[in-house]
Design a protein around this motif. Structure first.
Motif, PDB file in Angstrom:
ATOM      1  N   PRO A 194     -13.022  -3.912   3.664  1.00 44.92           N
ATOM      2  CA  PRO A 194     -12.824  -2.787   2.745  1.00 44.92           C
ATOM      3  C   PRO A 194     -11.464  -2.852   2.063  1.00 44.92           C
ATOM      4  CG  PRO A 194     -12.507  -2.066   5.007  1.00 44.92           C
ATOM      5  CD  PRO A 194     -12.953  -3.509   5.078  1.00 44.92           C
ATOM      6  N   GLY A 195     -11.414  -2.367   0.818  1.00 41.86           N
ATOM      7  CA  GLY A 195     -10.149  -2.253   0.109  1.00 41.86           C
ATOM      8  C   GLY A 195      -9.368  -1.050   0.590  1.00 41.86           C
ATOM      9  N   TRP A 196      -8.421  -0.606  -0.223  1.00 50.63           N
ATOM     10  CA  TRP A 196      -7.571   0.534   0.125  1.00 50.63           C
ATOM     11  C   TRP A 196      -8.351   1.826  -0.103  1.00 50.63           C
ATOM     12  CZ3 TRP A 196      -1.678   0.019  -0.611  1.00 50.63           C
ATOM     13  CH2 TRP A 196      -1.267  -1.294  -0.310  1.00 50.63           C
ATOM     14  N   TYR A 197      -8.392   2.692   0.880  1.00 51.31           N
ATOM     15  CA  TYR A 197      -9.199   3.908   0.822  1.00 51.31           C
ATOM     16  C   TYR A 197      -8.721   4.867  -0.276  1.00 51.31           C
ATOM     17  CZ  TYR A 197     -11.198   3.147   5.556  1.00 51.31           C
ATOM     18  OH  TYR A 197     -11.855   2.674   6.654  1.00 51.31           O
ATOM     19  N   MET A 198      -9.611   5.247  -1.169  1.00 53.65           N
ATOM     20  CA  MET A 198      -9.302   6.345  -2.087  1.00 53.65           C
ATOM     21  C   MET A 198      -9.156   7.658  -1.315  1.00 53.65           C
ATOM     22  SD  MET A 198     -11.744   5.665  -5.401  1.00 53.65           S
ATOM     23  CE  MET A 198     -11.894   4.054  -6.175  1.00 53.65           C
ATOM     24  N   GLU A 199      -9.894   7.792  -0.213  1.00 51.89           N
ATOM     25  CA  GLU A 199      -9.853   9.028   0.573  1.00 51.89           C
ATOM     26  C   GLU A 199      -8.470   9.339   1.108  1.00 51.89           C
ATOM     27  OE1 GLU A 199     -14.162   8.154   0.368  1.00 51.89           O
ATOM     28  OE2 GLU A 199     -12.343   6.954   0.537  1.00 51.89           O
ATOM     29  N   ASN A 200      -7.601   8.331   1.212  1.00 49.92           N
ATOM     30  CA  ASN A 200      -6.258   8.595   1.722  1.00 49.92           C
ATOM     31  C   ASN A 200      -5.459   9.509   0.796  1.00 49.92           C
ATOM     32  OD1 ASN A 200      -6.523   7.157   4.097  1.00 49.92           O
ATOM     33  ND2 ASN A 200      -5.707   5.264   3.247  1.00 49.92           N
ATOM     34  N   PHE A 201      -5.864   9.567  -0.471  1.00 49.98           N
ATOM     35  CA  PHE A 201      -5.165  10.464  -1.391  1.00 49.98           C
ATOM     36  C   PHE A 201      -5.392  11.936  -1.046  1.00 49.98           C
ATOM     37  CE2 PHE A 201      -5.585   6.719  -4.318  1.00 49.98           C
ATOM     38  CZ  PHE A 201      -4.231   6.437  -4.373  1.00 49.98           C
ATOM     39  N   LEU A 202      -6.371  12.224  -0.210  1.00 43.79           N
ATOM     40  CA  LEU A 202      -6.660  13.596   0.195  1.00 43.79           C
ATOM     41  C   LEU A 202      -5.906  13.980   1.462  1.00 43.79           C
ATOM     42  CD1 LEU A 202     -10.551  13.512  -0.291  1.00 43.79           C
ATOM     43  CD2 LEU A 202      -8.803  14.109  -1.971  1.00 43.79           C
ATOM     44  N   SER A 203      -5.147  13.054   2.037  1.00 38.96           N
ATOM     45  CA  SER A 203      -4.480  13.272   3.318  1.00 38.96           C
ATOM     46  C   SER A 203      -3.012  13.626   3.135  1.00 38.96           C
ATOM     47  CB  SER A 203      -4.587  12.010   4.179  1.00 38.96           C
ATOM     48  OG  SER A 203      -3.702  12.052   5.262  1.00 38.96           O
ATOM     49  N   PRO A 204      -2.579  14.810   3.592  1.00 39.50           N
ATOM     50  CA  PRO A 204      -1.158  15.164   3.510  1.00 39.50           C
ATOM     51  C   PRO A 204      -0.267  14.191   4.270  1.00 39.50           C
ATOM     52  CG  PRO A 204      -2.492  17.106   3.974  1.00 39.50           C
ATOM     53  CD  PRO A 204      -3.393  15.922   4.108  1.00 39.50           C
ATOM     54  N   GLU A 205      -0.746  13.679   5.401  1.00 43.21           N
ATOM     55  CA  GLU A 205       0.039  12.730   6.180  1.00 43.21           C
ATOM     56  C   GLU A 205       0.259  11.434   5.396  1.00 43.21           C
ATOM     57  OE1 GLU A 205      -1.903  15.660   8.722  1.00 43.21           O
ATOM     58  OE2 GLU A 205      -2.726  14.213   7.281  1.00 43.21           O
ATOM     59  N   TYR A 206      -0.794  10.967   4.747  1.00 43.54           N
ATOM     60  CA  TYR A 206      -0.697   9.759   3.928  1.00 43.54           C
ATOM     61  C   TYR A 206       0.268   9.992   2.766  1.00 43.54           C
ATOM     62  CZ  TYR A 206      -2.334   5.927   0.887  1.00 43.54           C
ATOM     63  OH  TYR A 206      -2.412   4.827   0.073  1.00 43.54           O
ATOM     64  N   ALA A 207       0.102  11.125   2.088  1.00 44.06           N
ATOM     65  CA  ALA A 207       0.957  11.433   0.944  1.00 44.06           C
ATOM     66  C   ALA A 207       2.426  11.447   1.348  1.00 44.06           C
ATOM     67  CB  ALA A 207       0.558  12.779   0.347  1.00 44.06           C
ATOM     68  N   GLY A 208       2.709  11.998   2.533  1.00 47.43           N
ATOM     69  CA  GLY A 208       4.092  12.091   2.979  1.00 47.43           C
ATOM     70  C   GLY A 208       4.746  10.748   3.204  1.00 47.43           C
ATOM     71  N   CYS A 209       3.966   9.718   3.430  1.00 47.23           N
ATOM     72  CA  CYS A 209       4.507   8.374   3.657  1.00 47.23           C
ATOM     73  C   CYS A 209       4.728   7.604   2.362  1.00 47.23           C
ATOM     74  CB  CYS A 209       3.567   7.578   4.560  1.00 47.23           C
ATOM     75  SG  CYS A 209       3.380   8.259   6.218  1.00 47.23           S
ATOM     76  N   PHE A 210       4.195   8.118   1.256  1.00 47.85           N
ATOM     77  CA  PHE A 210       4.271   7.408  -0.025  1.00 47.85           C
ATOM     78  C   PHE A 210       4.928   8.269  -1.107  1.00 47.85           C
ATOM     79  CE2 PHE A 210       1.062   5.189   2.340  1.00 47.85           C
ATOM     80  CZ  PHE A 210       1.211   3.862   1.982  1.00 47.85           C
ATOM     81  N   GLY A 211       5.874   9.092  -0.713  1.00 47.87           N
ATOM     82  CA  GLY A 211       6.629   9.861  -1.689  1.00 47.87           C
ATOM     83  C   GLY A 211       6.042  11.212  -2.038  1.00 47.87           C
ATOM     84  N   GLY A 212       4.879  11.550  -1.478  1.00 45.12           N
ATOM     85  CA  GLY A 212       4.270  12.856  -1.732  1.00 45.12           C
ATOM     86  C   GLY A 212       3.057  12.836  -2.633  1.00 45.12           C
ATOM     87  N   PHE A 213       2.847  11.766  -3.395  1.00 43.33           N
ATOM     88  CA  PHE A 213       1.718  11.673  -4.316  1.00 43.33           C
ATOM     89  C   PHE A 213       0.406  11.637  -3.545  1.00 43.33           C
ATOM     90  CE2 PHE A 213      -1.440   9.188  -6.615  1.00 43.33           C
ATOM     91  CZ  PHE A 213      -1.398   9.743  -7.879  1.00 43.33           C
ATOM     92  N   PRO A 214      -0.593  12.394  -3.995  1.00 45.42           N
ATOM     93  CA  PRO A 214      -0.643  13.297  -5.157  1.00 45.42           C
ATOM     94  C   PRO A 214      -0.613  14.773  -4.762  1.00 45.42           C
ATOM     95  CG  PRO A 214      -2.852  12.699  -4.547  1.00 45.42           C
ATOM     96  CD  PRO A 214      -1.956  12.102  -3.495  1.00 45.42           C
ATOM     97  N   LEU A 215      -0.060  15.064  -3.579  1.00 45.76           N
ATOM     98  CA  LEU A 215      -0.151  16.424  -3.045  1.00 45.76           C
ATOM     99  C   LEU A 215       1.172  17.182  -3.024  1.00 45.76           C
ATOM    100  CD1 LEU A 215      -2.466  15.637   0.034  1.00 45.76           C
ATOM    101  CD2 LEU A 215      -3.142  16.384  -2.261  1.00 45.76           C
TER     102      LEU A 215
END
Length: 364
Positions: A194-215
């Motif tokens: 699998p490639g990189w999950y689009m669903e990770n953009f819905l995760s606050p934890e994920y966003a916090g590790c990448f500068g906050g985008f898109p949340l």
């Protein structure tokens, strides 16, 4: 010569795992084993997880005679009950319990398997890691006559980078896939990457590790995606697990022998980090930007194993000229498999989900 030729060296530990199960085949009580059916039964491991759930739901819509056996540790969970409502045979199956796994795999034609090397269960007190765990489940499937194995895997970072950019988790996954391909009795063994999950953009934890985008906006009011670059042209392969991944795997089960022994790239769209944030701004009207980090070592890991692996993946892709899969992105196979699965479901032909469509669906 393949890198992992010494597969039998792991068998002693794998047999220790079987001993741990305390299973005696000659004394097994198979009265509760599922009965053979005229349809092709596919056992879906981790059917309440992201990948397994998507696979199960797609197969449940097939008109090609598939019977879905959903494997889960908790049959009473809401996700398990939802699958049962959709028509799945929900089976209690803990991968560390060979009695349950034997029951779950008996009579199965196909087996979808995804193991998680970040699971806190590994390594166990007696030294069982994700590699041995996966190999043991595959050995059991081969013993019970399963014909088609599709395993969620990766390419070998050690091989592709000649040992210069090693990602331990990728190598572990690749080793399990190669072990499966070496087992006699299977008609087809396929590695799905699998490639990189689009669903990770819905995760606050994920966003916090990448500068906050898109949340989460930064101090300047931007939704900022901050990470190292991928390398090369920077085209990141993104996968919509919910809408596309299950269909792609469904397509592989429709024609497995054509892909025997192969690893298959599974992704929906490719887009750079710069274009990704531009697209988000266009779709939502919000300010968004990509701020690159100078080197993979700048990516914050906080001592978390999964984040350390992401850092190592950046080092690997930069060494490989941007090739996350170890090879250039090739989306045609995903398109063909998606088309085949939709036909099997009696649904109109549809394209893979784009990042623009995903952002429009969830953020517009």
């Amino acid at each position: 010569m393949p890198l992992f030729t010494a597969v039998p060296s792991t068998m002693t530990t794998a047999l220790q795992l079987n001993a741990r199960y305390k299973y005696q085949a000659a004394q097994a009580d198979n009265t509760n084993a599922p009965k053979m059916t005229p349809t092709k039964t596919i056992a879906v491991y981790g059917a309440t997880g992201a990948q397994g759930g998507a696979v199960a739901r797609s197969l449940l819509q097939s008109t090609d005679g598939f019977h879905v056996r959903a494997l889960t540790r908790n049959r009473s969970s809401p996700k398990a009950q939802q699958l049962a409502h959709l028509g799945a045979e929900v089976i209690q199956a803990d991968g560390f319990n060979q009695d349950e796994m034997r029951n779950a795999l008996t009579g199965a034609w196909g087996f979808w398997l995804n193991t998680d090397h970040h699971d806190p269960a590994f390594p166990t007190a007696d030294g069982i890691d994700d590699t041995i765990y996966g190999q043991t489940l595959i050995s059991l499937a081969a013993e019970l006559g399963v014909k088609v194995l599709i395993y969620s895997t990766c390419e070998s970072s050690t091989e592709h980078s000649l040992g210069k950019a090693i990602v331990k988790g990728m190598d572990q996954k690749n080793k399990v896939f190669r072990y499966g391909a070496s087992q006699p009795g299977f008609d087809a063994v396929i590695g799905a990457i699998p490639g990189w999950y689009m669903e990770n953009f819905l995760s606050p934890e994920y966003a916090g590790c990448f500068g906050g985008f898109p949340l989460q906006s930064d101090a300047e009011g931007y939704l900022t995606f901050s990470s190292p670059r991928l390398g090369g042209p920077g085209e990141v392969p993104w996968i919509d697990i919910e809408d596309d991944f299950g269909d792609i795997i469904h397509g592989l089960f429709l024609d497995p022998t054509s892909y025997h022994g192969q690893t298959v790239q599974c992704f929906s769209d490719t887009i750079t980090f710069e274009k990704l944030t531009e697209t988000f701004a266009e779709v939502t009207g919000k300010k968004a930007r990509f701020v690159p980090q100078a080197a993979p070592s700048d990516f914050p890991t906080y001592g978390v194993g999964a984040l350390e692996e992401i850092r190592d993946i950046y080092a690997f892709t930069q060494h490989m000229g941007g090739n996350f899969f170890g090879h250039p992105n090739a989306i045609e196979t995903s398109k063909e498999l998606k088309k085949a699965s939709l036909k099997a479901k009696g649904q109109p032909d549809s394209k893979l989900i784009t990042i623009r469509e995903y952002f429009g669906k969830h953020f517009a």
